[in-house]
Design a protein around this motif. Structure first.
Motif, PDB file in Angstrom:
ATOM      1  N   GLY A 175      35.185  35.804  41.610  1.00 18.89           N
ATOM      2  CA  GLY A 175      35.084  34.374  41.375  1.00 18.89           C
ATOM      3  C   GLY A 175      34.178  33.711  42.392  1.00 18.89           C
ATOM      4  N   PRO A 176      34.132  32.378  42.396  1.00 16.23           N
ATOM      5  CA  PRO A 176      33.216  31.645  43.271  1.00 16.23           C
ATOM      6  C   PRO A 176      33.430  31.877  44.772  1.00 16.23           C
ATOM      7  CG  PRO A 176      34.246  30.171  41.683  1.00 16.23           C
ATOM      8  CD  PRO A 176      34.881  31.500  41.519  1.00 16.23           C
ATOM      9  N   GLN A 177      34.639  32.208  45.191  1.00 15.70           N
ATOM     10  CA  GLN A 177      34.896  32.457  46.611  1.00 15.70           C
ATOM     11  C   GLN A 177      34.707  33.928  46.983  1.00 15.70           C
ATOM     12  OE1 GLN A 177      37.128  30.318  44.866  1.00 15.70           O
ATOM     13  NE2 GLN A 177      35.921  28.653  45.711  1.00 15.70           N
ATOM     14  N   GLY A 178      34.234  34.737  46.043  1.00 13.16           N
ATOM     15  CA  GLY A 178      33.990  36.142  46.324  1.00 13.16           C
ATOM     16  C   GLY A 178      35.232  37.019  46.244  1.00 13.16           C
ATOM     17  N   ARG A 179      36.342  36.461  45.770  1.00  9.81           N
ATOM     18  CA  ARG A 179      37.571  37.244  45.606  1.00  9.81           C
ATOM     19  C   ARG A 179      37.626  37.812  44.194  1.00  9.81           C
ATOM     20  NH1 ARG A 179      39.573  32.674  48.468  1.00  9.81           N
ATOM     21  NH2 ARG A 179      40.357  31.800  46.517  1.00  9.81           N
ATOM     22  N   LEU A 180      38.284  38.952  44.072  1.00 10.82           N
ATOM     23  CA  LEU A 180      38.428  39.613  42.780  1.00 10.82           C
ATOM     24  C   LEU A 180      38.966  38.632  41.746  1.00 10.82           C
ATOM     25  CD1 LEU A 180      38.244  42.462  41.442  1.00 10.82           C
ATOM     26  CD2 LEU A 180      40.684  42.666  41.921  1.00 10.82           C
ATOM     27  N   ALA A 181      38.310  38.550  40.598  1.00 13.13           N
ATOM     28  CA  ALA A 181      38.762  37.680  39.516  1.00 13.13           C
ATOM     29  C   ALA A 181      40.019  38.283  38.884  1.00 13.13           C
ATOM     30  CB  ALA A 181      37.659  37.527  38.482  1.00 13.13           C
ATOM     31  N   PRO A 182      40.948  37.443  38.412  1.00 17.33           N
ATOM     32  CA  PRO A 182      42.221  37.952  37.906  1.00 17.33           C
ATOM     33  C   PRO A 182      42.093  38.894  36.701  1.00 17.33           C
ATOM     34  CG  PRO A 182      42.065  35.564  37.600  1.00 17.33           C
ATOM     35  CD  PRO A 182      40.871  35.996  38.375  1.00 17.33           C
ATOM     36  N   TYR A 183      41.035  38.811  35.938  1.00 19.81           N
ATOM     37  CA  TYR A 183      40.849  39.648  34.753  1.00 19.81           C
ATOM     38  C   TYR A 183      40.079  40.929  35.058  1.00 19.81           C
ATOM     39  CZ  TYR A 183      36.317  37.546  35.186  1.00 19.81           C
ATOM     40  OH  TYR A 183      35.115  37.133  35.695  1.00 19.81           O
ATOM     41  N   SER A 184      39.590  41.073  36.278  1.00 20.67           N
ATOM     42  CA  SER A 184      38.648  42.133  36.615  1.00 20.67           C
ATOM     43  C   SER A 184      39.299  43.497  36.783  1.00 20.67           C
ATOM     44  CB  SER A 184      37.916  41.784  37.907  1.00 20.67           C
ATOM     45  OG  SER A 184      36.941  42.772  38.186  1.00 20.67           O
ATOM     46  N   SER A 185      38.488  44.508  36.563  1.00 20.85           N
ATOM     47  CA  SER A 185      38.877  45.877  36.889  1.00 20.85           C
ATOM     48  C   SER A 185      38.813  46.045  38.402  1.00 20.85           C
ATOM     49  CB  SER A 185      37.917  46.876  36.246  1.00 20.85           C
ATOM     50  OG  SER A 185      37.956  46.755  34.855  1.00 20.85           O
ATOM     51  N   PHE A 186      39.560  46.993  38.915  1.00 24.72           N
ATOM     52  CA  PHE A 186      39.535  47.255  40.349  1.00 24.72           C
ATOM     53  C   PHE A 186      39.917  48.704  40.591  1.00 24.72           C
ATOM     54  CE2 PHE A 186      43.699  45.809  39.154  1.00 24.72           C
ATOM     55  CZ  PHE A 186      44.562  46.669  39.796  1.00 24.72           C
ATOM     56  N   GLY A 187      39.666  49.183  41.783  1.00 25.99           N
ATOM     57  CA  GLY A 187      40.031  50.545  42.150  1.00 25.99           C
ATOM     58  C   GLY A 187      38.929  51.207  42.943  1.00 25.99           C
ATOM     59  N   PRO A 188      39.204  52.421  43.414  1.00 20.84           N
ATOM     60  CA  PRO A 188      38.233  53.114  44.260  1.00 20.84           C
ATOM     61  C   PRO A 188      36.960  53.494  43.511  1.00 20.84           C
ATOM     62  CG  PRO A 188      40.073  54.567  43.721  1.00 20.84           C
ATOM     63  CD  PRO A 188      40.432  53.197  43.217  1.00 20.84           C
ATOM     64  N   GLU A 189      36.988  53.483  42.199  1.00 24.06           N
ATOM     65  CA  GLU A 189      35.791  53.841  41.422  1.00 24.06           C
ATOM     66  C   GLU A 189      34.750  52.730  41.400  1.00 24.06           C
ATOM     67  OE1 GLU A 189      39.458  55.747  39.798  1.00 24.06           O
ATOM     68  OE2 GLU A 189      38.886  53.679  40.112  1.00 24.06           O
ATOM     69  N   VAL A 190      35.124  51.501  41.761  1.00 28.18           N
ATOM     70  CA  VAL A 190      34.203  50.362  41.692  1.00 28.18           C
ATOM     71  C   VAL A 190      33.031  50.580  42.643  1.00 28.18           C
ATOM     72  CG1 VAL A 190      33.927  47.894  42.161  1.00 28.18           C
ATOM     73  CG2 VAL A 190      35.943  48.717  40.941  1.00 28.18           C
ATOM     74  N   ALA A 191      31.831  50.478  42.093  1.00 28.53           N
ATOM     75  CA  ALA A 191      30.611  50.675  42.878  1.00 28.53           C
ATOM     76  C   ALA A 191      30.032  49.348  43.362  1.00 28.53           C
ATOM     77  CB  ALA A 191      29.568  51.415  42.042  1.00 28.53           C
ATOM     78  N   ILE A 192      30.269  48.266  42.607  1.00 26.79           N
ATOM     79  CA  ILE A 192      29.677  46.972  42.952  1.00 26.79           C
ATOM     80  C   ILE A 192      30.514  45.863  42.318  1.00 26.79           C
ATOM     81  CG2 ILE A 192      28.112  46.957  40.970  1.00 26.79           C
ATOM     82  CD1 ILE A 192      25.975  45.679  42.807  1.00 26.79           C
ATOM     83  N   ALA A 193      30.538  44.729  42.965  1.00 30.09           N
ATOM     84  CA  ALA A 193      31.183  43.535  42.414  1.00 30.09           C
ATOM     85  C   ALA A 193      30.118  42.459  42.270  1.00 30.09           C
ATOM     86  CB  ALA A 193      32.295  43.052  43.334  1.00 30.09           C
ATOM     87  N   ALA A 194      30.230  41.648  41.232  1.00 32.38           N
ATOM     88  CA  ALA A 194      29.243  40.608  40.977  1.00 32.38           C
ATOM     89  C   ALA A 194      29.942  39.356  40.459  1.00 32.38           C
ATOM     90  CB  ALA A 194      28.215  41.116  39.957  1.00 32.38           C
ATOM     91  N   PRO A 195      29.284  38.198  40.573  1.00 32.83           N
ATOM     92  CA  PRO A 195      29.895  36.960  40.085  1.00 32.83           C
ATOM     93  C   PRO A 195      30.199  37.029  38.593  1.00 32.83           C
ATOM     94  CG  PRO A 195      27.972  36.480  41.428  1.00 32.83           C
ATOM     95  CD  PRO A 195      27.989  37.962  41.187  1.00 32.83           C
ATOM     96  N   GLY A 196      31.446  36.758  38.248  1.00 30.78           N
ATOM     97  CA  GLY A 196      31.852  36.754  36.850  1.00 30.78           C
ATOM     98  C   GLY A 196      32.622  35.506  36.468  1.00 30.78           C
TER      99      GLY A 196
END
Length: 99
Positions: A17-38
């Motif tokens: 989200g806008p503050q750079g925190r994981l969005a509530p609908y997002s995937s997560f885990g050690p497999e994540v290679a990159i995060a981007a604004p969603g």
């Protein structure tokens, strides 16, 4: 993270989200290679992503979708980051340190 993103050779993406925190609908885990604004509309309509697209039924007229959110909003950012890495001709870039 679920499949197919969890496959070893996949490039898994999460959305923030806008503050750079994981969005509530997002995937997560050690497999994540990159995060981007969603976007994260749980913080209000203004926390969505402004998206330019084509107007309904048009192939030339632009339209804007205000307050969109989702992994598809993160996709252009990830594509841009991948293009920059590829332009460096660096087959195995070092991990990024994000602050």
């Amino acid at each position: 993270m679920s499949y197919p993103a969890a496959y070893r050779d996949a490039f898994a993406v999460s959305a923030v989200g806008p503050q750079g925190r994981l969005a509530p609908y997002s995937s997560f885990g050690p497999e994540v290679a990159i995060a981007a604004p969603g976007g994260d509309k749980s913080q209000g309509e203004e926390a969505g992503v402004l998206q330019q697209t084509l107007a309904d039924g048009s192939t030339t007229e632009a339209a804007f979708l205000v307050g969109s959110r989702g992994p598809s909003m993160a996709t252009p950012h990830v594509a841009g980051a991948a293009a920059l890495v590829m332009s460096l001709e660096c087959p195995r870039p070092p991990p990024l340190k994000v602050s």
